[in-house]
Design an enzyme around this catalytic site. Structure first.
Site, mmCIF file in Angstrom:
data_model
loop_
_atom_site.group_PDB
_atom_site.id
_atom_site.type_symbol
_atom_site.label_atom_id
_atom_site.label_comp_id
_atom_site.label_asym_id
_atom_site.label_seq_id
_atom_site.Cartn_x
_atom_site.Cartn_y
_atom_site.Cartn_z
ATOM 1 N N HIS A 72 0.869 -1.180 0.000
ATOM 2 C CA HIS A 72 0.000 0.000 0.000
ATOM 3 C C HIS A 72 0.907 1.231 0.000
ATOM 4 O O HIS A 72 1.112 1.875 1.025
ATOM 5 C CB HIS A 72 -0.917 -0.008 1.226
ATOM 6 C CG HIS A 72 -1.739 -1.257 1.353
ATOM 7 N ND1 HIS A 72 -2.175 -1.764 2.565
ATOM 8 C CD2 HIS A 72 -2.203 -2.114 0.407
ATOM 9 C CE1 HIS A 72 -2.871 -2.874 2.360
ATOM 10 N NE2 HIS A 72 -2.896 -3.111 1.058
ATOM 11 N N ILE A 73 1.434 1.554 -1.158
ATOM 12 C CA ILE A 73 2.484 2.574 -1.277
ATOM 13 C C ILE A 73 1.851 3.966 -1.177
ATOM 14 O O ILE A 73 1.014 4.328 -2.010
ATOM 15 C CB ILE A 73 3.228 2.432 -2.615
ATOM 16 C CG1 ILE A 73 3.674 0.987 -2.834
ATOM 17 C CG2 ILE A 73 4.419 3.385 -2.663
ATOM 18 C CD1 ILE A 73 4.048 0.674 -4.280
#
Lengths: 533, 194
Positions: A470-471
């Protein structure tokens, strides 16, 4: 209509955020061109590659990288596409190809909490957003309708309309877990999922293939490939195998063109009125950083020096054990339920909140691998596969990172990929805020294990955290151009016709999967983009 | 991640051990009988060419060893055939090596040993026998052979690990059911081991 060399709006990246923004803009009458670095991805081929995969637990194996669009891979060995500078590892995975990484996501489509937008004001940590939950609510809903999100409870994220689809009911074993936890502080709830609980939008209901990651075989789960298909149907031109390597500006700092290399390493120049970079939280900032000029030696949109900084994700802890009754995880979707009621509170001043997924992935393969490695065979092996598969429980918790300018990506000055484009160096360190969250998670796990009559519990170790892909944070949103990259509409402070969309603009990672929020932000940005043409 | 248990420290109850040993001996004996009745199936020279893909041929030694690995479970013929053909391409003297493993199994059945002890004995005798042992059991239960970048998939939907839990779980991606079937409890039918 757009063509391959010019359009009103040029979108770089065909993941769910870029593709749905493109779809929205095309429906409004704009000519839109998407440039995607990777190849065309097709579901039937992905499914076949999964079934033929030597490492079924490697979610990247069904998505082999093209030579011109390399991507991180860690099984059986790290391919070192991401250059780890430490001190902590950052093992991000993402798919470069039409539709992007949601081909192999779990479909978890959570909204943030209203408090997640103001954690500095409320708790004295992190950053406040320049927009509120209320500002984003109608775009959340728009994204949910596109994706076909199913759910029941609002999970403390207020809604103006119900979920588009009814919730997917809990598997029997997880319902039993919920019953065993009754009276504890922990409530297992149906998660909002971009997965059809009933037929919707031309796609069937989930039939329990338990293969959401790395590929739903029947398209009951939403993915970016569906967004790309719809965008094409609406008139969007999608150019795959087009690796954008430079953004060009004029004397007034307006963006005038982008340049890409094709699969033959031939360069092309594409002009447009407005540009949208949607190439994920690592590739997008890399593109900005390598697009240097005499006027912008540190890259495009980077007068603040914040491009690539404030890298966040969701480090994770876990516990696995054998319950004292059969649970039989592996029936139904892979991430149907979570413990969501312990993610916000005054404790966020000191430690991360906690959200716990019940990982309903079929454990048969992983357990069998371990048993074989331990030397079992014959009926002793058969018996243990049966017994352990019946009773196995895996809980996975995730923690909130806080924005820190020292956690960053930079474009390597020495290492390049096969097409001559700089690779990504990652500097990353888990803060005490996460470690404190870990300590709390272990106490929670211990209580749950005890309530489940668990045996042989194995807890993940402090400092050895899973990454959850989940950048966030690398193109951070804010109201001050001196310490942020984009405003509340995802427009860059430095270039009036350049927008950056996706999860990379999020100023806080919170502790829910970021895709829905990134997509809602992209749909909000699309409205602002349309006003520019 | 550490294993939640150590097989060396968790011996089976005697009755269970006897049952397993009986099953193993039965399987091995069946293989040996076939071997004696059909000696022409067993290659006489290590350089013998592998079987044609359209024929359903393994060897008695292969049958004996796989029966020992499987216990009372019977693997699907297509899986066994695919595994044998694949290993034949990987191991130039496969049949001789299978014969050696069958011989070690026969000896250890006189002095019951755990799986890891048996595997250790094979490795001591010849490291390649240990590798073959691993490929055999991985092929049967996981549908893969080889390691590292040379690991490859030879089977999936018919592998034994899914077969032994088929009353509750089907191979992922091949598990469509009635809407929301997962809300119902597992009904155990004809379960042999739990």
């Amino acid at each position: 209509m757009s063509d391959a060399t010019s359009a009103d709006i040029v979108v770089i990246g065909s993941g769910v955020a870029g593709a749905l923004a493109a779809l929205k803009m095309a429906k409004a009458g704009a000519s839109v061109l998407i440039l995607e670095s990777g190849p065309e991805l097709k579901r039937d081929e992905i499914v076949a590659r999964f079934r033929d995969a030597a490492y079924k637990g490697n979610f990247m194996e069904p998505y082999p990288a093209a030579p011109w669009s390399p991507q991180p891979s860690f099984i059986p060995e790290d391919n070192n596409y991401l250059i780890q500078k430490g001190p902590s590892p950052y093992k991000a995975q993402y798919v470069r190809g039409t539709g992007g990484t949601t081909w192999h996501w779990a479909g978890q489509a959570f909204r943030l909490l209203p408090n997640d937008f103001k954690i500095q004001s409320l708790y004295g940590v992190g950053r406040d957003w320049p927009i509120s939950y209320e500002d984003l609510e109608r775009f959340y809903l728009e994204a949910e309708v596109q994706m076909g999100v199913s759910g029941d409870s609002d999970l403390d994220s207020p809604r103006t309309q119900p979920y588009p689809l009814p919730g997917i009911p809990l598997p029997h074993g997880i319902a039993r877990m919920n019953a065993r936890l009754e009276g504890s502080p922990y409530v297992v709830t149906i998660g909002p999922q971009a997965r059809n609980s009933i037929p919707y939008d031309g796609r069937p209901a989930c039939c329990g293939n338990n293969n959401c990651m790395p590929i739903c075989p029947i398209d009951a789960q939403y993915n970016g490939g569906i967004a790309v298909r719809k965008a094409r149907e609406a008139g969007v031109k999608v150019q795959s195998d087009a690796v954008v390597y430079k953004i060009e500006h004029d004397a007034q700092d307006r963006i005038v063109a982008v340049h890409y290399l094709d699969r033959n390493k031939q360069s092309h120049r594409v002009t447009g009125k407005t540009f949208v970079v949607a190439a994920n939280g690592l590739e997008s900032p890399k593109l900005l950083l390598i697009s240097t000029s005499d006027k912008h030696p540190d890259g495009i949109a980077n007068s603040s020096g914040m491009v690539g900084r404030n890298l966040m994700d969701h480090p994770g802890s876990s516990v696995e054990f054998f319950a004292d009754e059969p649970i039989w995880l592996g029936r139904g979707p892979m991430r149907p339920a979570s413990i969501n009621n312990i993610r916000d509170g005054a404790f966020r001043k000191e430690r991360s909140g906690l959200r716990i997924d019940i990982a309903a992935t079929s454990p048969v393969r992983a357990l069998t691998e371990r048993l074989i490695a331990a030397g079992y065979y014959g009926d002793e092996l058969n018996q243990k596969i049966q017994d352990q598969s019946a009773h196995y429980v895996l809980l996975k918790g995730m923690f909130e990172m806080l924005p820190d300018v020292n956690n960053r990506i930079v474009a390597s000055k020495t290492e390049k990929d096969a097409w001559g484009i700089p690779r990504i160096e990652v500097h990353y360190q888990f803060p005490d805020y996460v470690h404190n969250g870990y300590e709390h998670s272990i106490k929670v796990y211990q209580e749950i294990v005890e309530r489940m009559g668990g045996r042989d519990a194995v807890y993940s170790k402090r400092g050895e955290y899973d990454n959850n892909q989940h950048i966030t944070g690398t193109m951070i949103m804010g109201s001050n151009p001196k310490d942020s990259v984009v405003d509340g509409d995802c427009r860059t402070h430095d270039h009036e016709n350049l927008f950056l969309v996706g999860t990379g603009v999020m100023p806080s990672s919170a502790i829910v999967n970021s895709t829905l929020t990134g997509t809602a932000l992209a749909l909000k940005a699309a409205e602002a983009v349309l006003k520019t043409i | 991640m550490p294993l939640p248990e150590n097989p060396q420290k968790a011996p089976l109850p005697d009755a269970t051990r006897r049952k397993i040993l009986t099953c193993s001996l039965t399987g091995l004996a069946a293989g040996m009988i076939a071997w004696n009745r059909y000696p022409s199936w067993f290659p006489q020279a290590s350089a013998q060419a592998g079987p044609a893909s359209t024929t359903n041929i393994t060897t008695p030694a292969f049958a004996a060893v796989t029966a020992h690995l499987l216990g009372s479970v019977t693997a699907q013929p297509a899986l066994l055939q695919r595994l044998y053909q694949t290993l034949h391409d990987m191991y130039p003297v496969l049949d001789t090596q299978l014969e050696s493993i069958a011989s070690v199994i026969s000896i250890t059945q006189q002095t019951p040993a755990t799986g890891s002890n048996l595997r250790d004995q094979l490795v001591q005798k010849d490291a390649q026998l240990g590798e073959l042992w691993t490929d055999l059991i991985n092929g049967l239960y996981l549908g893969v052979v080889g390691s590292g970048f040379k690991r490859r998939c030879i089977a999936f939907e018919n592998i034994v690990s899914y077969q032994v839990v088929s009353y509750a779980l089907l191979p992922v991606s091949y598990a469509p059911g009635a809407p929301n079937f997962w809300t119902n409890p597992v009904v155990v039918k004809d379960q042999k081991h739990v």
